[in-house]
Write a protein that holds these residues in place. Structure first.
Motif, PDB file in Angstrom:
ATOM      1  N   MET A 142       0.824  -1.187   0.000  1.00 32.07           N
ATOM      2  CA  MET A 142       0.000   0.000   0.000  1.00 32.07           C
ATOM      3  C   MET A 142       0.872   1.258   0.000  1.00 32.07           C
ATOM      4  N   ALA A 143       1.932   1.226   0.777  1.00 31.11           N
ATOM      5  CA  ALA A 143       2.805   2.392   0.856  1.00 31.11           C
ATOM      6  C   ALA A 143       3.485   2.658  -0.486  1.00 31.11           C
ATOM      7  N   SER A 144       3.815   1.588  -1.218  1.00 32.75           N
ATOM      8  CA  SER A 144       4.468   1.786  -2.516  1.00 32.75           C
ATOM      9  C   SER A 144       3.504   2.402  -3.524  1.00 32.75           C
ATOM     10  N   ILE A 145       2.220   2.086  -3.428  1.00 36.10           N
ATOM     11  CA  ILE A 145       1.226   2.683  -4.321  1.00 36.10           C
ATOM     12  C   ILE A 145       1.113   4.183  -4.052  1.00 36.10           C
ATOM     13  N   VAL A 146       1.054   4.533  -2.772  1.00 36.36           N
ATOM     14  CA  VAL A 146       0.958   5.938  -2.386  1.00 36.36           C
ATOM     15  C   VAL A 146       2.214   6.682  -2.828  1.00 36.36           C
ATOM     16  N   GLU A 147       3.371   6.078  -2.635  1.00 36.87           N
ATOM     17  CA  GLU A 147       4.630   6.706  -3.048  1.00 36.87           C
ATOM     18  C   GLU A 147       4.666   6.897  -4.561  1.00 36.87           C
ATOM     19  N   GLY A 148       4.189   5.904  -5.312  1.00 43.74           N
ATOM     20  CA  GLY A 148       4.151   6.025  -6.767  1.00 43.74           C
ATOM     21  C   GLY A 148       3.226   7.142  -7.216  1.00 43.74           C
ATOM     22  N   LYS A 149       2.068   7.252  -6.578  1.00 47.46           N
ATOM     23  CA  LYS A 149       1.135   8.336  -6.911  1.00 47.46           C
ATOM     24  C   LYS A 149       1.749   9.696  -6.586  1.00 47.46           C
ATOM     25  N   ARG A 150       2.460   9.779  -5.445  1.00 51.98           N
ATOM     26  CA  ARG A 150       3.082  11.042  -5.056  1.00 51.98           C
ATOM     27  C   ARG A 150       4.144  11.442  -6.074  1.00 51.98           C
ATOM     28  N   ARG A 151       4.977  10.471  -6.483  1.00 51.90           N
ATOM     29  CA  ARG A 151       6.010  10.769  -7.479  1.00 51.90           C
ATOM     30  C   ARG A 151       5.395  11.176  -8.812  1.00 51.90           C
ATOM     31  N   GLY A 152       4.315  10.502  -9.187  1.00 52.25           N
ATOM     32  CA  GLY A 152       3.637  10.859 -10.430  1.00 52.25           C
ATOM     33  C   GLY A 152       3.103  12.280 -10.400  1.00 52.25           C
ATOM     34  N   ALA A 153       2.488  12.652  -9.279  1.00 54.52           N
ATOM     35  CA  ALA A 153       1.965  14.013  -9.132  1.00 54.52           C
ATOM     36  C   ALA A 153       3.101  15.033  -9.141  1.00 54.52           C
ATOM     37  N   GLU A 154       4.199  14.708  -8.483  1.00 57.16           N
ATOM     38  CA  GLU A 154       5.350  15.610  -8.459  1.00 57.16           C
ATOM     39  C   GLU A 154       5.946  15.783  -9.852  1.00 57.16           C
ATOM     40  N   ASN A 155       6.068  14.687 -10.601  1.00 58.76           N
ATOM     41  CA  ASN A 155       6.585  14.770 -11.967  1.00 58.76           C
ATOM     42  C   ASN A 155       5.672  15.597 -12.863  1.00 58.76           C
ATOM     43  N   ALA A 156       4.361  15.393 -12.718  1.00 60.02           N
ATOM     44  CA  ALA A 156       3.402  16.161 -13.519  1.00 60.02           C
ATOM     45  C   ALA A 156       3.521  17.647 -13.193  1.00 60.02           C
ATOM     46  N   HIS A 157       3.679  17.973 -11.917  1.00 64.16           N
ATOM     47  CA  HIS A 157       3.845  19.366 -11.514  1.00 64.16           C
ATOM     48  C   HIS A 157       5.126  19.955 -12.107  1.00 64.16           C
ATOM     49  N   GLN A 158       6.207  19.217 -12.052  1.00 66.05           N
ATOM     50  CA  GLN A 158       7.473  19.699 -12.614  1.00 66.05           C
ATOM     51  C   GLN A 158       7.354  19.938 -14.115  1.00 66.05           C
ATOM     52  N   GLU A 159       6.651  19.054 -14.812  1.00 69.29           N
ATOM     53  CA  GLU A 159       6.464  19.228 -16.254  1.00 69.29           C
ATOM     54  C   GLU A 159       5.658  20.484 -16.555  1.00 69.29           C
ATOM     55  N   ARG A 160       4.595  20.721 -15.778  1.00 70.95           N
ATOM     56  CA  ARG A 160       3.796  21.930 -15.991  1.00 70.95           C
ATOM     57  C   ARG A 160       4.588  23.180 -15.655  1.00 70.95           C
ATOM     58  N   ALA A 161       5.405  23.133 -14.608  1.00 74.03           N
ATOM     59  CA  ALA A 161       6.228  24.286 -14.249  1.00 74.03           C
ATOM     60  C   ALA A 161       7.243  24.580 -15.355  1.00 74.03           C
ATOM     61  N   TRP A 162       7.872  23.541 -15.909  1.00 77.51           N
ATOM     62  CA  TRP A 162       8.828  23.739 -17.005  1.00 77.51           C
ATOM     63  C   TRP A 162       8.132  24.336 -18.211  1.00 77.51           C
ATOM     64  N   LEU A 163       6.932  23.852 -18.521  1.00 74.94           N
ATOM     65  CA  LEU A 163       6.181  24.350 -19.658  1.00 74.94           C
ATOM     66  C   LEU A 163       5.833  25.824 -19.476  1.00 74.94           C
ATOM     67  N   ALA A 164       5.349  26.193 -18.301  1.00 72.90           N
ATOM     68  CA  ALA A 164       4.993  27.586 -18.030  1.00 72.90           C
ATOM     69  C   ALA A 164       6.225  28.489 -18.131  1.00 72.90           C
ATOM     70  N   TRP A 165       7.338  28.057 -17.574  1.00 74.33           N
ATOM     71  CA  TRP A 165       8.565  28.858 -17.618  1.00 74.33           C
ATOM     72  C   TRP A 165       9.032  29.029 -19.059  1.00 74.33           C
ATOM     73  N   THR A 166       8.987  27.954 -19.830  1.00 74.71           N
ATOM     74  CA  THR A 166       9.449  28.001 -21.215  1.00 74.71           C
ATOM     75  C   THR A 166       8.575  28.921 -22.056  1.00 74.71           C
ATOM     76  N   ILE A 167       7.261  28.851 -21.871  1.00 81.41           N
ATOM     77  CA  ILE A 167       6.358  29.729 -22.622  1.00 81.41           C
ATOM     78  C   ILE A 167       6.640  31.185 -22.282  1.00 81.41           C
ATOM     79  N   ALA A 168       6.808  31.485 -20.999  1.00 84.16           N
ATOM     80  CA  ALA A 168       7.093  32.861 -20.594  1.00 84.16           C
ATOM     81  C   ALA A 168       8.436  33.334 -21.163  1.00 84.16           C
ATOM     82  N   ALA A 169       9.438  32.474 -21.145  1.00 81.74           N
ATOM     83  CA  ALA A 169      10.752  32.853 -21.663  1.00 81.74           C
ATOM     84  C   ALA A 169      10.698  33.066 -23.177  1.00 81.74           C
ATOM     85  N   LEU A 170       9.965  32.238 -23.889  1.00 84.40           N
ATOM     86  CA  LEU A 170       9.866  32.386 -25.347  1.00 84.40           C
ATOM     87  C   LEU A 170       9.095  33.652 -25.733  1.00 84.40           C
ATOM     88  N   GLN A 171       8.147  34.072 -24.917  1.00 82.93           N
ATOM     89  CA  GLN A 171       7.419  35.305 -25.203  1.00 82.93           C
ATOM     90  C   GLN A 171       8.339  36.521 -25.115  1.00 82.93           C
TER      91      GLN A 171
END
Length: 75
Positions: A1-30
């Protein structure tokens, strides 16, 4: 059970990092005076080597080895 929760947490963290990179890149390109080439931004795709299909002989050899390892009999 703990490994499932850890996997979900890592997935959410990775998704957040991807969105942050995308937002930063769009702002920099503008703000850029000249847009870089898409290949500079996207990077090179690494090709995965294609695997060859196993021959019938190789598959039969593996089947014999597996059967012998598990104590079964080949017919």
């Amino acid at each position: 059970m703990a490994s499932i929760v850890e996997g979900k947490r890592r997935g959410a963290e990775n998704a957040h990092q991807e969105r942050a990179w995308l937002a930063w890149t769009i702002a920099a390109l503008q703000r850029a005076k000249r847009l870089p080439a898409l290949t500079e931004i996207a990077g090179n795709k690494k090709r995965t080597p294609k695997r060859r299909a196993a021959s019938v002989e190789a598959l039969m050899t593996m089947a014999h080895m597996w059967t012998a390892a598990t104590g079964g009999k080949m017919e």
